[in-house]
Design a protein around this motif. Structure first.
Motif, PDB file in Angstrom:
ATOM      1  N   GLY A 156      51.276  23.145 -67.826  1.00  0.00           N
ATOM      2  CA  GLY A 156      51.527  24.498 -67.330  1.00  0.00           C
ATOM      3  C   GLY A 156      52.765  24.573 -66.460  1.00  0.00           C
ATOM      4  N   SER A 157      52.956  23.586 -65.595  1.00  0.00           N
ATOM      5  CA  SER A 157      54.140  23.553 -64.729  1.00  0.00           C
ATOM      6  C   SER A 157      55.421  23.477 -65.539  1.00  0.00           C
ATOM      7  N   ALA A 158      55.406  22.652 -66.590  1.00  0.00           N
ATOM      8  CA  ALA A 158      56.596  22.524 -67.428  1.00  0.00           C
ATOM      9  C   ALA A 158      56.936  23.851 -68.091  1.00  0.00           C
ATOM     10  N   MET A 159      55.936  24.544 -68.608  1.00  0.00           N
ATOM     11  CA  MET A 159      56.175  25.821 -69.276  1.00  0.00           C
ATOM     12  C   MET A 159      56.752  26.861 -68.321  1.00  0.00           C
ATOM     13  N   ALA A 160      56.160  26.948 -67.132  1.00  0.00           N
ATOM     14  CA  ALA A 160      56.616  27.953 -66.170  1.00  0.00           C
ATOM     15  C   ALA A 160      57.968  27.587 -65.565  1.00  0.00           C
ATOM     16  N   SER A 161      58.114  26.325 -65.163  1.00  0.00           N
ATOM     17  CA  SER A 161      59.340  25.904 -64.469  1.00  0.00           C
ATOM     18  C   SER A 161      60.553  25.893 -65.381  1.00  0.00           C
ATOM     19  N   ALA A 162      60.344  25.569 -66.655  1.00  0.00           N
ATOM     20  CA  ALA A 162      61.473  25.395 -67.569  1.00  0.00           C
ATOM     21  C   ALA A 162      62.292  26.661 -67.739  1.00  0.00           C
ATOM     22  N   VAL A 163      61.654  27.825 -67.643  1.00  0.00           N
ATOM     23  CA  VAL A 163      62.359  29.072 -67.946  1.00  0.00           C
ATOM     24  C   VAL A 163      62.745  29.863 -66.707  1.00  0.00           C
ATOM     25  N   VAL A 164      62.356  29.399 -65.519  1.00  0.00           N
ATOM     26  CA  VAL A 164      62.576  30.186 -64.307  1.00  0.00           C
ATOM     27  C   VAL A 164      64.062  30.465 -64.073  1.00  0.00           C
ATOM     28  N   LEU A 165      64.884  29.418 -64.082  1.00  0.00           N
ATOM     29  CA  LEU A 165      66.316  29.636 -63.856  1.00  0.00           C
ATOM     30  C   LEU A 165      66.928  30.452 -64.986  1.00  0.00           C
ATOM     31  N   GLY A 166      66.425  30.284 -66.210  1.00  0.00           N
ATOM     32  CA  GLY A 166      66.922  31.084 -67.319  1.00  0.00           C
ATOM     33  C   GLY A 166      66.657  32.562 -67.107  1.00  0.00           C
ATOM     34  N   ILE A 167      65.467  32.913 -66.608  1.00  0.00           N
ATOM     35  CA  ILE A 167      65.167  34.306 -66.291  1.00  0.00           C
ATOM     36  C   ILE A 167      66.046  34.791 -65.148  1.00  0.00           C
ATOM     37  N   LEU A 168      66.208  33.933 -64.147  1.00  0.00           N
ATOM     38  CA  LEU A 168      66.966  34.324 -62.950  1.00  0.00           C
ATOM     39  C   LEU A 168      68.413  34.670 -63.286  1.00  0.00           C
ATOM     40  N   VAL A 169      69.083  33.844 -64.101  1.00  0.00           N
ATOM     41  CA  VAL A 169      70.501  34.094 -64.357  1.00  0.00           C
ATOM     42  C   VAL A 169      70.715  35.286 -65.288  1.00  0.00           C
ATOM     43  N   THR A 170      69.694  35.654 -66.066  1.00  0.00           N
ATOM     44  CA  THR A 170      69.836  36.856 -66.883  1.00  0.00           C
ATOM     45  C   THR A 170      69.482  38.116 -66.102  1.00  0.00           C
TER      46      THR A 170
END
Length: 481
Positions: free
Chosen positions: A110-124
């Motif tokens: 679960g941590s991998a799924m959530a953490s992996a996309v956080v910065l991707g969401i942030l920069v968009t």
């Protein structure tokens, strides 16, 4: 995407999820003796309360980040938080070692799924450079807060209630994060699985990373030159090499290799691996030094390290964004690495009979350099992320972070233990031998930071001089549903 106030609420949600993940990584270490006593773990089994989390977490980040680009980063983020929260409930209710280890594995997924996309969401969400730097500073602050709060909170919850509550504490945070994320995060369609549904590549990279991280975390038990380490390490490298060969030839690669064309992306990931190896190992080893040599309790150790967390958090939240906007991320990174080098240099001469004010407090304040390093690295590491690659860039950045942390602890702990053994064999007292081992480890940490500084000086460029970053202009439109 037009600016809207909801972006800042979205940042709060993303930061809360990151806080929960990082807090969970540090809170467990304080409660391990109580867990061992209550569930009847053997000494060998006990390490799996940490390893069972780290292996899927580090191994799945890259795959999860790319899946976010393909099926939607919001969907992957929500699914990851649901899995993590449910696994936290299972961990808190665990009555056997096997059940707790299984729950920790699911937490890692679960941590991998959530953490992996956080910065991707942030920069968009934050496409304007000045706002993006500020948002990354706020996000980095939660990292420092989670690491330190976990150490203090773990001791408080375990002593006041029981170790079960170090997992139950995730339930309200996780449920609130999911509920708010549904409302405030933008819906993105993703490019579709056909744009990068490389099943063979996914199997190679996931297997290679998970096996590699398993090999690293077991180095302290088996040793560097053992057949276990060399054999599994060779298989891991072969799988990863096969993955890169596959990505160069695949029609729809899981990880388009164009992401490495940016010197800032490649250099930032390398610098992060080196600097996080030193910083995370410092956090573990200085805590061991305070407990095993100076006789601090777990709670006293957490409180002693609180100034470092406050310094890192304050700098990342209130200072780093202004400095990044004025001088550029590369210059700020260099300044932060110099401060961290000074901290490690101070620790190299730490004595057996140490005074906290004279010998440790200056280190805790110099570690404020981490508040400059972490946001600058995130800014550089995401600088060339296109709208359709943002999840991949985020997953890659988090993967190098986890590999760096695992390697740092394995290398420095092993070297410290080896030096301690040599000193004990030579007739040194237990405290003196332990201190000598920690000094060597801090010296190696200084070398890693020096290498990161060389990378920053030689490889990294200011944003306006990185052609790949210019091609992935922040104004590039985001695909929204």
């Amino acid at each position: 995407m037009s600016p809207t106030p909801s972006r800042w609420f979205a940042l709060i949600v993303l930061s809360a999820a990151s806080l929960m993940t990082i807090l969970d990584g540090s809170i467990v270490t304080v409660a391990m003796p109580a867990i061992q006593h209550d569930l009847g773990f053997t000494a060998a089994e006990l390490s799996w309360t940490v390893n069972a989390y780290l292996i899927p977490f580090g191994g799945l980040l890259l795959l999860a980040g790319r899946l976010g680009d393909l099926i939607g980063r919001k969907s992957v983020f929500l699914a990851g938080n649901v899995v993590f929260t449910a696994a936290s409930l299972l961990a808190g209710l665990a009555t056997t070692p096997g059940l707790l280890i299984a729950a920790r594995f699911l937490q890692g997924v679960g941590s991998a799924m959530a953490s992996a996309v956080v910065l991707g969401i942030l920069v968009t969400l934050f496409t304007e450079p000045r706002e993006r730097v500020k948002a990354i500073g706020v996000f980095s602050f939660t990292g420092a807060a989670g690491a330190s709060i976990g150490q203090v909170l773990g001791g408080v919850l375990t002593d006041a209630l029981s170790w079960h509550w170090i997992f139950f504490i995730n339930l309200p945070i996780g449920l609130a994060t999911v509920a708010l994320a549904v409302r405030v995060l933008p819906a993105d369609r993703g490019a579709g699985l056909a744009a990068g549904a490389d099943a063979l590549g996914a199997a190679l990279v996931t297997g290679g990373l998970m096996l590699g991280i398993y090999t690293v975390v077991k180095i302290e038990e088996y040793g560097w030159l053992a057949g276990h380490t060399l054999g599994l390490g060779a298989v891991s490298l072969a799988l990863l090499a096969g993955f890169f060969v596959r990505q160069a030839k695949a029609a729809a690669p899981l990880m388009p290799l164009r992401i490495f064309r940016s010197r800032n992306v490649s250099g930032a990931n390398l610098a992060q691996m080196l600097s996080l190896s030193a910083m995370f190992a410092f956090q573990i080893l200085v805590a061991l030094y305070m407990q095993k040599v100076l006789g601090y309790t777990a709670l006293e150790t957490g409180l002693a390290m609180l100034p470092a967390a406050v310094a890192i958090g304050g700098i990342s939240l209130f200072v780093s964004a202004r400095l990044n906007n004025r001088f550029g991320a590369r210059a700020v990174l260099i300044a932060g690495l110099i401060l961290l080098l000074a901290a490690m240099g101070w620790l190299i001469r730490v004595p057996v009979q140490a005074s906290y004010v004279h010998d440790l407090l200056p280190v805790m304040l110099l570690i404020a350099g981490g508040g400059l390093v972490l946001p600058a690295l995130a800014t550089l590491g995401m600088s060339a992320a296109r709208a359709d690659d943002a999840g991949l860039a985020s997953g890659l950045f988090n993967t190098t972070q986890q590999i760096g942390m695992a390697l740092g602890v394995a290398v420095l702990s092993t070297m410290a233990a080896s030096r301690t053994g040599e000193l004990l064999a030579g007739g040194a007292t237990q405290a003196a031998a332990l201190t000598g081992g920690y000094r060597l480890a801090f010296g190696i940490a200084a070398g890693l930071l020096l290498a990161a500084l060389v990378v920053a000086l030689v490889v990294l460029r200011s944003a306006e001089r990185d052609p790949a970053a210019q091609q992935a202009a922040p104004s590039e439109p985001v695909i929204l549903g």
